[in-house]
Scaffold this motif. Structure first.
Motif, PDB file in Angstrom:
ATOM      1  N   ALA A   1      43.667 -45.838 -93.386  1.00  0.00           N
ATOM      2  CA  ALA A   1      44.723 -46.734 -93.319  1.00  0.00           C
ATOM      3  C   ALA A   1      44.664 -47.172 -91.712  1.00  0.00           C
ATOM      4  O   ALA A   1      43.977 -46.498 -90.781  1.00  0.00           O
ATOM      5  CB  ALA A   1      46.017 -46.291 -93.523  1.00  0.00           C
TER       6      ALA A   1
ATOM      7  N   ARG B   1      52.000 -46.309 -91.570  1.00  0.00           N
ATOM      8  CA  ARG B   1      50.530 -46.661 -91.830  1.00  0.00           C
ATOM      9  C   ARG B   1      50.447 -47.572 -92.948  1.00  0.00           C
ATOM     10  O   ARG B   1      51.515 -47.508 -93.796  1.00  0.00           O
ATOM     11  CB  ARG B   1      49.627 -45.321 -92.081  1.00  0.00           C
ATOM     12  N   GLN B   2      49.523 -48.268 -92.877  1.00  0.00           N
ATOM     13  CA  GLN B   2      49.087 -49.448 -93.990  1.00  0.00           C
ATOM     14  C   GLN B   2      47.546 -49.242 -94.453  1.00  0.00           C
ATOM     15  O   GLN B   2      46.690 -49.642 -93.715  1.00  0.00           O
ATOM     16  CB  GLN B   2      49.510 -50.903 -93.399  1.00  0.00           C
TER      17      GLN B   2
ATOM     18  N   LYS C   1      48.028 -52.380 -99.411  1.00  0.00           N
ATOM     19  CA  LYS C   1      49.443 -51.704 -99.675  1.00  0.00           C
ATOM     20  C   LYS C   1      50.304 -52.202 -98.654  1.00  0.00           C
ATOM     21  O   LYS C   1      49.722 -52.605 -97.590  1.00  0.00           O
ATOM     22  CB  LYS C   1      49.255 -50.134 -99.728  1.00  0.00           C
ATOM     23  N   GLU C   2      51.534 -51.696 -99.009  1.00  0.00           N
ATOM     24  CA  GLU C   2      52.638 -52.014 -97.959  1.00  0.00           C
ATOM     25  C   GLU C   2      52.315 -50.841 -96.810  1.00  0.00           C
ATOM     26  O   GLU C   2      52.213 -49.830 -97.008  1.00  0.00           O
ATOM     27  CB  GLU C   2      54.165 -52.253 -98.514  1.00  0.00           C
ATOM     28  N   ARG C   3      53.207 -51.117 -95.574  1.00  0.00           N
ATOM     29  CA  ARG C   3      53.024 -50.441 -94.674  1.00  0.00           C
ATOM     30  C   ARG C   3      54.231 -49.376 -95.060  1.00  0.00           C
ATOM     31  O   ARG C   3      55.231 -49.763 -95.684  1.00  0.00           O
ATOM     32  CB  ARG C   3      53.545 -51.124 -93.291  1.00  0.00           C
ATOM     33  N   GLU C   4      53.926 -48.085 -94.581  1.00  0.00           N
ATOM     34  CA  GLU C   4      54.655 -47.060 -95.017  1.00  0.00           C
ATOM     35  C   GLU C   4      55.077 -45.939 -94.171  1.00  0.00           C
ATOM     36  O   GLU C   4      54.264 -45.919 -92.890  1.00  0.00           O
ATOM     37  CB  GLU C   4      54.071 -46.422 -96.346  1.00  0.00           C
TER      38      GLU C   4
ATOM     39  N   TYR D   1      50.273 -47.549 -87.276  1.00  0.00           N
ATOM     40  CA  TYR D   1      50.968 -47.997 -86.182  1.00  0.00           C
ATOM     41  C   TYR D   1      52.112 -47.025 -85.644  1.00  0.00           C
ATOM     42  O   TYR D   1      52.586 -46.407 -86.302  1.00  0.00           O
ATOM     43  CB  TYR D   1      51.726 -49.245 -86.904  1.00  0.00           C
TER      44      TYR D   1
END
Length: 120
Positions: free
Chosen positions: A92, A38-39, A43-46, A95
């Motif tokens: 978010a 998720r992003q 923020k960066e994707r985590e 993905y």
């Protein structure tokens, strides 16, 4: 090339539950994992969670344990993410990823994402 299409996102209220789905339109080769990332805005994707090809093994980011459940149905070529007790900070783009090394990747194929917005 593997096409992944996510669905199930939307606008929900805090405390609600949601099921996200990711359907693969090509056969996923065995021995490879699938995962959710998720992003959040700014923020960066985590990494969220992953599942092995067989579905017997799952792995979660530590902070995701308890409210997130990943599963898959190989017959339907579909990966799921169930989220309960949603919080505004869960907002978010989620993905789906496939053809990865279990448990955290790297992953070769990615979906376009589905937006989840949690209102307080």
């Amino acid at each position: 090339q593997v096409q992944l299409v996510e669905s199930g996102g939307g606008l929900v209220q805090a405390g609600d539950s949601l099921r996200l789905a990711c359907t693969a339109f090509e056969r996923i080769r065995s021995t490879f994992a699938m995962a959710w990332f998720r992003q959040a805005p700014g923020k960066e994707r985590e990494f969220v969670a992953s599942v092995s090809w067989s579905g017997d093994n799952t792995f979660y980011e530590e902070s995701m344990k308890g409210r997130f459940t990943v599963s898959k149905d190989n017959a339907k070529r579909t990966l799921y993410l169930d989220i309960v007790s949603l919080k505004p900070e869960d907002t978010a783009v989620y993905y789906c990823a496939a053809h990865g090394v279990y448990p955290t990747g790297p992953f070769e194929y990615w979906g376009q994402g589905t937006q989840v917005t949690v209102s307080s």
